[in-house]
Design a protein around this motif. Structure first.
Motif, PDB file in Angstrom:
ATOM      1  N   GLU A  41       8.365  -5.715   7.902  1.00 60.33           N
ATOM      2  CA  GLU A  41       9.011  -4.756   7.006  1.00 60.33           C
ATOM      3  C   GLU A  41      10.361  -4.317   7.539  1.00 60.33           C
ATOM      4  O   GLU A  41      10.466  -3.819   8.661  1.00 60.33           O
ATOM      5  CB  GLU A  41       8.090  -3.549   6.844  1.00 60.33           C
ATOM      6  CG  GLU A  41       8.443  -2.702   5.649  1.00 60.33           C
ATOM      7  CD  GLU A  41       7.521  -1.508   5.520  1.00 60.33           C
ATOM      8  OE1 GLU A  41       6.646  -1.546   4.658  1.00 60.33           O
ATOM      9  OE2 GLU A  41       7.679  -0.555   6.307  1.00 60.33           O
TER      10      GLU A  41
ATOM     11  N   GLN B 167       6.014  -8.821   0.332  1.00 63.72           N
ATOM     12  CA  GLN B 167       5.285  -7.602  -0.031  1.00 63.72           C
ATOM     13  C   GLN B 167       6.263  -6.695  -0.767  1.00 63.72           C
ATOM     14  O   GLN B 167       7.365  -6.460  -0.287  1.00 63.72           O
ATOM     15  CB  GLN B 167       4.725  -6.875   1.194  1.00 63.72           C
ATOM     16  CG  GLN B 167       4.078  -5.537   0.783  1.00 63.72           C
ATOM     17  CD  GLN B 167       3.343  -4.827   1.909  1.00 63.72           C
ATOM     18  OE1 GLN B 167       2.195  -5.134   2.173  1.00 63.72           O
ATOM     19  NE2 GLN B 167       4.010  -3.903   2.551  1.00 63.72           N
TER      20      GLN B 167
ATOM     21  N   GLY C 112       0.869  -1.182   0.000  1.00 70.75           N
ATOM     22  CA  GLY C 112       0.000   0.000   0.000  1.00 70.75           C
ATOM     23  C   GLY C 112       0.898   1.221   0.000  1.00 70.75           C
ATOM     24  O   GLY C 112       1.781   1.331   0.852  1.00 70.75           O
TER      25      GLY C 112
ATOM     26  N   GLY D 272       6.894  -3.027  -2.893  1.00 70.44           N
ATOM     27  CA  GLY D 272       6.391  -1.685  -3.137  1.00 70.44           C
ATOM     28  C   GLY D 272       7.089  -1.005  -4.305  1.00 70.44           C
ATOM     29  O   GLY D 272       6.502  -0.742  -5.350  1.00 70.44           O
ATOM     30  N   THR D 273       8.401  -0.749  -4.133  1.00 77.61           N
ATOM     31  CA  THR D 273       9.150   0.086  -5.074  1.00 77.61           C
ATOM     32  C   THR D 273       8.992  -0.335  -6.539  1.00 77.61           C
ATOM     33  O   THR D 273       8.776   0.505  -7.410  1.00 77.61           O
ATOM     34  CB  THR D 273      10.638   0.094  -4.647  1.00 77.61           C
ATOM     35  OG1 THR D 273      10.690   0.647  -3.329  1.00 77.61           O
ATOM     36  CG2 THR D 273      11.493   0.912  -5.586  1.00 77.61           C
TER      37      THR D 273
ATOM     38  N   ALA E  41      12.970  -4.321   0.074  1.00 76.66           N
ATOM     39  CA  ALA E  41      13.950  -4.822  -0.892  1.00 76.66           C
ATOM     40  C   ALA E  41      13.859  -6.345  -1.051  1.00 76.66           C
ATOM     41  O   ALA E  41      14.883  -7.018  -1.204  1.00 76.66           O
ATOM     42  CB  ALA E  41      15.363  -4.377  -0.523  1.00 76.66           C
TER      43      ALA E  41
HETATM   44  C1  LIG Z   1       6.187   5.179  -2.995  1.00 75.66           C
HETATM   45  C2  LIG Z   1       5.951   4.393  -1.748  1.00 75.66           C
HETATM   46  C3  LIG Z   1       4.971   4.807  -0.848  1.00 75.66           C
HETATM   47  C4  LIG Z   1       4.699   4.043   0.301  1.00 75.66           C
HETATM   48  N1  LIG Z   1       3.700   4.436   1.136  1.00 75.66           N
HETATM   49  C5  LIG Z   1       3.350   3.652   2.185  1.00 75.66           C
HETATM   50  C6  LIG Z   1       2.227   3.983   3.000  1.00 75.66           C
HETATM   51  O1  LIG Z   1       1.559   4.985   2.771  1.00 75.66           O
HETATM   52  N2  LIG Z   1       1.929   3.156   4.038  1.00 75.66           N
HETATM   53  C7  LIG Z   1       2.661   2.025   4.301  1.00 75.66           C
HETATM   54  O2  LIG Z   1       2.337   1.310   5.241  1.00 75.66           O
HETATM   55  N3  LIG Z   1       3.717   1.689   3.538  1.00 75.66           N
HETATM   56  C8  LIG Z   1       4.065   2.470   2.489  1.00 75.66           C
HETATM   57  N4  LIG Z   1       5.115   2.099   1.679  1.00 75.66           N
HETATM   58  C9  LIG Z   1       5.780   0.797   1.930  1.00 75.66           C
HETATM   59  C10 LIG Z   1       5.201  -0.303   1.026  1.00 75.66           C
HETATM   60  O3  LIG Z   1       3.868  -0.579   1.358  1.00 75.66           O
HETATM   61  C11 LIG Z   1       6.009  -1.608   1.099  1.00 75.66           C
HETATM   62  O4  LIG Z   1       5.940  -2.191   2.344  1.00 75.66           O
HETATM   63  C12 LIG Z   1       7.443  -1.410   0.800  1.00 75.66           C
HETATM   64  O5  LIG Z   1       7.537  -0.576  -0.303  1.00 75.66           O
HETATM   65  C13 LIG Z   1       8.138  -2.723   0.541  1.00 75.66           C
HETATM   66  O6  LIG Z   1       9.488  -2.530   0.304  1.00 75.66           O
HETATM   67  P1  LIG Z   1      10.112  -2.153  -1.131  1.00 75.66           P
HETATM   68  O7  LIG Z   1       9.802  -0.712  -1.370  1.00 75.66           O
HETATM   69  O8  LIG Z   1      11.565  -2.366  -0.919  1.00 75.66           O
HETATM   70  O9  LIG Z   1       9.520  -3.050  -2.145  1.00 75.66           O
HETATM   71  C14 LIG Z   1       5.438   2.864   0.556  1.00 75.66           C
HETATM   72  C15 LIG Z   1       6.438   2.482  -0.347  1.00 75.66           C
HETATM   73  C16 LIG Z   1       6.704   3.216  -1.476  1.00 75.66           C
HETATM   74  C17 LIG Z   1       7.775   2.762  -2.429  1.00 75.66           C
END
Ligand SMILES: Cc1cc2nc3c(=O)[nH]c(=O)nc-3n(C[C@H](O)[C@H](O)[C@H](O)COP(=O)(O)O)c2cc1C
Length: 490
Positions: free
Chosen positions: A252, A319, A24, A321-322, A300
């Motif tokens: 996380e 999970q 999210g 995100g990026t 990551a």
């Molecule tokens: C652009 C962006 C915005 C994010 N915003 C939120 C958020 O509003 N709430 C939240 O719980 N996690 C947020 N996250 C974390 C992601 O939900 C996720 O757990 C995380 O990106 C996973 O790691 P990764 O970025 O290395 O893939 C965000 C991540 C990114 C990249």
């Protein structure tokens, strides 16, 4: 240990099939388009961001609702009186004039204002309805525990739309499972406004009562609840002390995008001013597995190798995100998205874990991109304004009175409310910055167009390595093919 039954073998057994959860990402980075694209794949869950959805939907309506998607979903809302009032106030056919301000939603507090409450419910409903269209996959919604005032109406709107899962981090969401149980049974629910020990017996509560609104339902499906934790000890505590059942966890690590948990113990900064994380900041996956509930590893972990490693460590999946945040279906302003990818390919677009950027006090990952408030000159040139207020912290002034303050608001106002100048230094306005990043920048009275702030995980560097030379456009489908090992690159 827990008094909570493990229903992940029964009602929530589908959770154990989910290998990839799309993170999210606020504000509106993971909107309905991204969540829908991900959820239509087998063993994947799409997640919309629930943060600031009232403003997001109000601004999309003021931009003319291109394609009519919002209005299509609004037609399905069970109270068309509410739908009409929201459209009357915010919908601008053909969109607002360039260079003019958005009509503001108004800052939310514990004092209920029916139109803002109803807009918040409707906004969450719309986002989830659209994310669920056209497939039979699973859709969740992510909320920040720290953002308190909109939480109950957002949860209610998402549940009215049949959301499958609630994911919450940035705080300790101990009270949420009981809220989900109450709403599922048509009962009202409350949340404490103030964290920590009770110092003022008269402090108000946040409350939402389905019986008091025209769209209340006697029964709703109860979504699964997945807290986002950085430590196995927090997961164990939530299992023991939550007000209802928890169905699993997102674990996380500090490389994830968005807010990160601070390092355990005393925070030490390296020579570049970033917090230093170590062994102690890695959750113990063996202990997580002992809890007996499904869990997913984030931070990551966006690669087929990490998916395999996570499974071997006892996790149900990952999970990510990026990798999704920079895909075509992301809600990020397309120009900004492509610019960051191009910069990253050329070795720019550094991602810094900034211990001061967020007024919440949590470290926040910030992409150092030109034109954004990451750049000191852009930050200095922006007059401080607090006009969205999602991250304002409620503070008791005794006798049931509450004041709201944010370390990124004008310094004098913050200090007048008991904050310190030192604490205000360097804080970025995430509300305005993130609303700009998703393509809806406010135009302030003095003509300032709010500059963006972009967050990303450390995976940004690896991500550009996965893109064929010269390509800066890829889809959520490409990410899933890569993660599942069906393709070697994006
Ligand atoms: C652009 C962006 C915005 C994010 N915003 C939120 C958020 O509003 N709430 C939240 O719980 N996690 C947020 N996250 C974390 C992601 O939900 C996720 O757990 C995380 O990106 C996973 O790691 P990764 O970025 O290395 O893939 C965000 C991540 C990114 C990249």
């Amino acid at each position: 240990m827990s008094t909570v039954s493990d229903e992940t073998h029964g009602r929530y057994s589908w959770l154990r099939q989910v290998r990839i959860i799309q993170g999210g990402m606020g504000v509106a980075i993971s909107g309905w388009r991204l969540a829908r694209a991900v959820a239509s794949h087998r063993a994947c869950m799409g997640v919309v961001s629930g943060t600031a959805l009232d403003s997001v939907v109000a601004r999309r309506l003021q931009d003319g609702d291109t394609g009519g998607h919002l209005r299509r979903a609004i037609e399905a809302f069970p109270d068309q009186g509410v739908a009409g009032r929201v459209l009357d106030r915010f919908f601008v056919p053909m969109g607002k004039k360039v260079g003019t301000p958005y009509r503001r939603v108004g800052m939310q507090t514990h004092v209920e204002r029916p139109l803002v409450r109803d807009l918040t419910v409707l906004a969450a409903f719309v986002e989830v309805v659209l994310a669920r269209e056209g497939h039979r996959g699973r859709v969740g919604i992510n909320l920040l525990t720290k953002v308190k005032a909109p939480t109950l109406p957002t949860l209610y709107g998402a549940m009215l739309a049949g959301v499958d899962c609630i994911l919450m981090g940035a705080g300790i969401p101990r009270e949420i499972p009981g809220v989900l149980d109450a709403f599922a049974e048509g009962r009202g629910a409350s949340l404490r406004l103030l964290d920590g020990p009770i110092t003022d017996e008269l402090a108000p509560l946040l409350r939402f009562d389905p019986e008091g609104v025209g769209y209340g339902a006697a029964q709703l499906p109860r979504p699964a609840f997945l807290p986002i934790v950085s430590a196995d000890s927090l997961a164990a505590m939530l299992l023991r002390r939550s007000t209802g059942s928890v169905e699993g966890f997102i674990v996380e690590g500090p490389l994830a995008g968005g807010h990160n948990a601070p390092p355990r113990g005393r925070t030490v900064l390296d020579e570049t001013g970033q917090p230093v994380y170590g062994e102690r900041d890695q959750a113990d996956t063996a202990r997580m597995a002992e809890l007996g509930l499904p869990f997913w590893l984030a931070g990551a972990t966006g690669s087929p190798e990490s998916l395999t490693a996570a499974r071997e460590a006892g996790a149900t999946g990952i999970q990510v995100g990026t990798l999704f945040a920079f895909s075509r279906e992301s809600g990020m302003d397309p120009e900004l998205r492509v610019k960051i990818l191009r910069d990253a390919r050329e070795g720019g677009s550094e991602v810094r874990t900034d211990p001061r950027a967020s007024s919440t006090g949590y470290p926040f990952k910030v992409v150092q991109v030109e034109g954004s408030v990451a750049v000191p000159e852009v930050y200095e040139a922006r007059p401080r304004v607090c006009d969205n207020g999602y991250l304002r912290e409620p503070v008791s002034t005794g006798g049931g009175s509450i004041t709201y303050r944010c370390a990124a608001e004008p310094v004098a106002a913050y200090v007048a409310k008991g904050g310190s100048e030192e604490d205000a230094a360097g804080r970025r306005c995430l509300c305005n910055g993130l609303l700009a990043t998703c393509g809806h920048p406010q135009v302030q009275k003095d003509g300032t167009v709010e500059p963006p702030i972009v967050t990303s995980g450390d995976d940004l560097g690896r991500l550009v390595g996965l893109l064929p030379a010269g390509r800066d456009d890829y889809g959520a489908d490409d990410v899933i093919r890569y993660l599942t090992g069906a393709a070697a690159a994006l």
